[in-house]
Design a protein around this motif. Sequence first.
Motif, PDB file in Angstrom:
ATOM      1  N   PRO A  30      11.151  -5.782  -1.218  1.00 47.76           N
ATOM      2  CA  PRO A  30      12.006  -6.765  -0.571  1.00 47.76           C
ATOM      3  C   PRO A  30      12.763  -6.253   0.646  1.00 47.76           C
ATOM      4  O   PRO A  30      13.383  -7.029   1.347  1.00 47.76           O
ATOM      5  CB  PRO A  30      12.996  -7.151  -1.676  1.00 47.76           C
ATOM      6  N   GLY A  31      12.774  -4.974   0.899  1.00 45.41           N
ATOM      7  CA  GLY A  31      13.548  -4.456   2.021  1.00 45.41           C
ATOM      8  C   GLY A  31      13.005  -3.139   2.525  1.00 45.41           C
ATOM      9  O   GLY A  31      11.969  -2.657   2.078  1.00 45.41           O
ATOM     10  N   THR A  32      13.709  -2.581   3.467  1.00 43.36           N
ATOM     11  CA  THR A  32      13.326  -1.298   4.055  1.00 43.36           C
ATOM     12  C   THR A  32      14.578  -0.459   4.260  1.00 43.36           C
ATOM     13  O   THR A  32      15.671  -1.016   4.348  1.00 43.36           O
ATOM     14  CB  THR A  32      12.634  -1.506   5.421  1.00 43.36           C
ATOM     15  N   PRO A  33      14.458   0.854   4.339  1.00 43.46           N
ATOM     16  CA  PRO A  33      13.234   1.634   4.238  1.00 43.46           C
ATOM     17  C   PRO A  33      12.827   1.878   2.791  1.00 43.46           C
ATOM     18  O   PRO A  33      13.659   1.874   1.889  1.00 43.46           O
ATOM     19  CB  PRO A  33      13.615   2.957   4.903  1.00 43.46           C
ATOM     20  N   CYS A  34      11.552   2.105   2.583  1.00 40.73           N
ATOM     21  CA  CYS A  34      10.999   2.541   1.297  1.00 40.73           C
ATOM     22  C   CYS A  34      10.070   3.709   1.582  1.00 40.73           C
ATOM     23  O   CYS A  34       9.465   3.766   2.655  1.00 40.73           O
ATOM     24  CB  CYS A  34      10.222   1.420   0.617  1.00 40.73           C
ATOM     25  N   VAL A  35       9.983   4.636   0.647  1.00 42.20           N
ATOM     26  CA  VAL A  35       9.068   5.769   0.791  1.00 42.20           C
ATOM     27  C   VAL A  35       8.097   5.782  -0.381  1.00 42.20           C
ATOM     28  O   VAL A  35       8.448   5.413  -1.499  1.00 42.20           O
ATOM     29  CB  VAL A  35       9.811   7.120   0.905  1.00 42.20           C
ATOM     30  N   TYR A  36       6.869   6.186  -0.074  1.00 43.33           N
ATOM     31  CA  TYR A  36       5.778   6.209  -1.040  1.00 43.33           C
ATOM     32  C   TYR A  36       5.119   7.575  -0.961  1.00 43.33           C
ATOM     33  O   TYR A  36       4.833   8.062   0.131  1.00 43.33           O
ATOM     34  CB  TYR A  36       4.719   5.159  -0.684  1.00 43.33           C
ATOM     35  N   LEU A  37       4.842   8.167  -2.089  1.00 45.49           N
ATOM     36  CA  LEU A  37       4.090   9.410  -2.134  1.00 45.49           C
ATOM     37  C   LEU A  37       2.659   9.054  -2.537  1.00 45.49           C
ATOM     38  O   LEU A  37       2.437   8.475  -3.601  1.00 45.49           O
ATOM     39  CB  LEU A  37       4.711  10.382  -3.129  1.00 45.49           C
TER      40      LEU A  37
END
Length: 152
Positions: free
Chosen positions: A118-125
């Motif tokens: 639903p928002g930012t920032p997001c981090v993904y490994l």
Amino acid sequence: MNFSQSSSAQQAEAVPVSQSAEGIYTLGATALNEAPSFASYSGKITLVVLFQPGCPWCAIQFRDIEELQRDRAPWLQVAAVSRNGSVPALLRELDEYRTSIPAYQSSRELLSALQYTPGTPCVYLISPDGRLGQVACGRMTADQLVGFLTGR
């Protein structure tokens, strides 16, 4: 929670991972800021940061990720993927960030594989074989990113 909202006490929140992102590097992503092909990340551990135009926390997150990569994890591949925004708006945003992180305009398929948030920032490994590992949304400092990378 809308992570793009400005708050002096924003904290990252873990997001449950419910699907594999296998094959993620083959999904549509338009390269911005002279970024290499998104497929070039295949076979490498990659930290993906989700951003969007007008997100005050995204610029800060980019600086924290650049610090992490420069000072603690030079082996880490990093790519930024837009949550939304036109190519001109994204290029303007990246110019304002003054970032060296390769960035991409996402496709719907890529956002779906990243478990659209639903928002930012997001981090993904993302693992070398393209499987989605950990996910967290909200700004993370370089120290918090180290914990994120090590599963703490």
